[in-house]
Design a protein around this motif. Sequence first.
Motif, mmCIF file in Angstrom:
data_model
loop_
_atom_site.group_PDB
_atom_site.id
_atom_site.type_symbol
_atom_site.label_atom_id
_atom_site.label_comp_id
_atom_site.label_asym_id
_atom_site.label_seq_id
_atom_site.Cartn_x
_atom_site.Cartn_y
_atom_site.Cartn_z
ATOM 1 N N GLU A 80 6.555 -17.514 -7.520
ATOM 2 C CA GLU A 80 5.394 -17.108 -8.316
ATOM 3 C C GLU A 80 4.318 -16.461 -7.445
ATOM 4 O OE1 GLU A 80 3.962 -20.296 -10.844
ATOM 5 O OE2 GLU A 80 2.065 -19.181 -10.956
ATOM 6 N N ARG A 81 4.092 -17.037 -6.259
ATOM 7 C CA ARG A 81 3.053 -16.484 -5.365
ATOM 8 C C ARG A 81 3.530 -15.262 -4.610
ATOM 9 N NH1 ARG A 81 -1.897 -19.155 -5.472
ATOM 10 N NH2 ARG A 81 -1.415 -21.096 -6.481
ATOM 11 N N LEU A 82 4.815 -15.303 -4.173
ATOM 12 C CA LEU A 82 5.246 -14.290 -3.207
ATOM 13 C C LEU A 82 5.916 -13.070 -3.823
ATOM 14 C CD1 LEU A 82 6.475 -16.622 -0.306
ATOM 15 C CD2 LEU A 82 4.471 -15.110 -0.302
ATOM 16 N N SER A 83 6.509 -13.222 -5.034
ATOM 17 C CA SER A 83 7.228 -12.055 -5.573
ATOM 18 C C SER A 83 6.254 -10.934 -5.905
ATOM 19 C CB SER A 83 8.078 -12.439 -6.780
ATOM 20 O OG SER A 83 7.258 -12.884 -7.815
ATOM 21 N N ARG A 84 5.041 -11.277 -6.341
ATOM 22 C CA ARG A 84 4.107 -10.190 -6.668
ATOM 23 C C ARG A 84 3.602 -9.482 -5.405
ATOM 24 N NH1 ARG A 84 0.496 -14.715 -8.985
ATOM 25 N NH2 ARG A 84 -0.569 -15.486 -7.172
ATOM 26 N N LEU A 85 3.871 -10.085 -4.237
ATOM 27 C CA LEU A 85 3.520 -9.431 -2.971
ATOM 28 C C LEU A 85 4.728 -8.709 -2.362
ATOM 29 C CD1 LEU A 85 1.361 -12.291 -1.362
ATOM 30 C CD2 LEU A 85 0.544 -10.243 -2.544
ATOM 31 N N GLY A 86 5.838 -8.686 -3.108
ATOM 32 C CA GLY A 86 7.017 -7.963 -2.615
ATOM 33 C C GLY A 86 7.946 -8.790 -1.743
ATOM 34 N N PHE A 87 7.900 -10.106 -1.885
ATOM 35 C CA PHE A 87 8.828 -10.958 -1.129
ATOM 36 C C PHE A 87 9.831 -11.612 -2.073
ATOM 37 C CE2 PHE A 87 4.886 -10.975 1.369
ATOM 38 C CZ PHE A 87 5.346 -10.728 2.652
ATOM 39 N N GLU A 88 10.984 -11.984 -1.516
ATOM 40 C CA GLU A 88 11.981 -12.774 -2.252
ATOM 41 C C GLU A 88 12.221 -14.076 -1.502
ATOM 42 O OE1 GLU A 88 14.892 -9.480 -4.395
ATOM 43 O OE2 GLU A 88 15.604 -10.501 -2.601
ATOM 44 N N MET A 127 6.763 -4.721 -0.551
ATOM 45 C CA MET A 127 5.811 -5.494 0.270
ATOM 46 C C MET A 127 4.735 -4.591 0.886
ATOM 47 S SD MET A 127 4.941 -6.517 3.594
ATOM 48 C CE MET A 127 6.282 -6.163 4.690
ATOM 49 N N PHE A 128 5.121 -3.397 1.262
ATOM 50 C CA PHE A 128 4.172 -2.508 1.952
ATOM 51 C C PHE A 128 2.975 -2.185 1.062
ATOM 52 C CE2 PHE A 128 2.756 1.529 3.803
ATOM 53 C CZ PHE A 128 2.781 1.221 5.157
ATOM 54 N N GLU A 129 3.262 -1.809 -0.197
ATOM 55 C CA GLU A 129 2.169 -1.445 -1.112
ATOM 56 C C GLU A 129 1.497 -2.677 -1.741
ATOM 57 O OE1 GLU A 129 4.875 0.607 -0.878
ATOM 58 O OE2 GLU A 129 3.766 2.372 -0.211
ATOM 59 N N GLU A 130 2.300 -3.723 -1.990
ATOM 60 C CA GLU A 130 1.751 -4.881 -2.710
ATOM 61 C C GLU A 130 1.032 -5.879 -1.798
ATOM 62 O OE1 GLU A 130 1.685 -4.683 -5.811
ATOM 63 O OE2 GLU A 130 3.125 -3.062 -6.025
ATOM 64 N N VAL A 182 12.722 -16.259 3.482
ATOM 65 C CA VAL A 182 11.810 -15.293 2.844
ATOM 66 C C VAL A 182 12.164 -13.884 3.331
ATOM 67 C CG1 VAL A 182 9.397 -14.604 2.530
ATOM 68 C CG2 VAL A 182 9.965 -17.031 2.824
ATOM 69 N N LEU A 183 12.414 -12.984 2.374
ATOM 70 C CA LEU A 183 12.700 -11.572 2.688
ATOM 71 C C LEU A 183 11.541 -10.704 2.225
ATOM 72 C CD1 LEU A 183 16.263 -11.012 1.080
ATOM 73 C CD2 LEU A 183 15.727 -12.017 3.305
ATOM 74 N N SER A 184 11.328 -9.577 2.904
ATOM 75 C CA SER A 184 10.389 -8.584 2.348
ATOM 76 C C SER A 184 11.201 -7.451 1.743
ATOM 77 C CB SER A 184 9.437 -8.043 3.420
ATOM 78 O OG SER A 184 10.136 -7.417 4.468
#
Length: 253
Positions: A17-25, A61-64, A55-57
Amino acid sequence: MAVSSGNVDSVTGKLHERLSRLGFEVYPLKVGWYNSVLPSSLHLPYPDDSLAVVVLSTPAMFEEAFLPFLEMRGCKGLSDPIDQCVRHSVSTAVSQCFPGQKVDVRYDYELLPSRKPKFLAQTAAHMSGAAYYYQQSDVTDHTWAKKKMFGVCVHSKFGGWFAIRALLVFEHMTVGSEMVQPVPPDCVPSREGRIQLLEAFNFHWKDWSYRDIIHPVETYSPKQREYFSTLPAQRFALLRTWGFLLSEDDQPS
Ligand code: B12
């Protein structure tokens, strides 16, 4: 604390929930799956049934995460800006999702006093099912003689357009045998494809062709490509041309 597979979903769900919107899996695994393929000198010092998360980027991730991180002047000091952004994003998510819990967070760029990496990112990615790790041993009767060929992970959606950034180990969470190890998608099944992949990664990695070994659903944006094609020492200067004013003290001379 013993946790059920439902709890594993809740741990990864909170991080997602926190990390996917920043481009992470995020992908869960058991420490024992990782340790089972490594010599003891490279083991994680935790019981086999401890819960870990890779955790993957992704390209987003670059834009988000990265550009907004620079925008809010999160980048301090001379260490690598992407590493700083990943550390900020992951450590903030961990402390917000699991306040007061002991989580050992290891980043891809960190070394142990022995100079060995703090975790083998590709092995962790494969054993969690995140991305298949293609190694020299996956190609029989190759022609590389005694040469050591570095292995490479391929993501079933992003090909090679991603990076493996961190491993979290939840020191007090153990999972039972109901947690089933996923098999990573084998997206380069043929011998010819694997030879092409390993040769591209070892001999032509600078042209990035290894990243397109499958048709990715998304790749790095032109801006992100420009950033990563710039030598690390010149990236601060590039960021300045993009209008990111890093404070005087933060600049390499
Ligand atoms: C040191 C390092 C390098 C070194 C040495 C490379 C190497 N592989 O040894 C150098 C400087 C050459 C290098 C270069 C590059 N690197 Co580099 N590098 C690393 C780093 C920090 C550690 C790798 C390492 O030391 N491995 C140790 C060796 C011994 O491990 P191994 O060969 O995998 O062997 C183990 C497995 O075989 C395992 N094993 C045994 N049996 C089995 C069975 C199974 C099923 C499995 C899964 C495992 C397994 O046991 C062995 C150990 O005993 C990782 C990040 C990390 N923390 O892991 C990035 C990493 C491997 N690099 C990466 C990249 C992209 C690059 C570059 C393209 C440059 C770049 N950053 O853009 C180049 C390309 C390589 C080249 N042609 O030169 C990426 C690869 C991503 C991917 N898709 O796989 C990583 C994962 C970084 C990241 N953040 O994503 N790198």
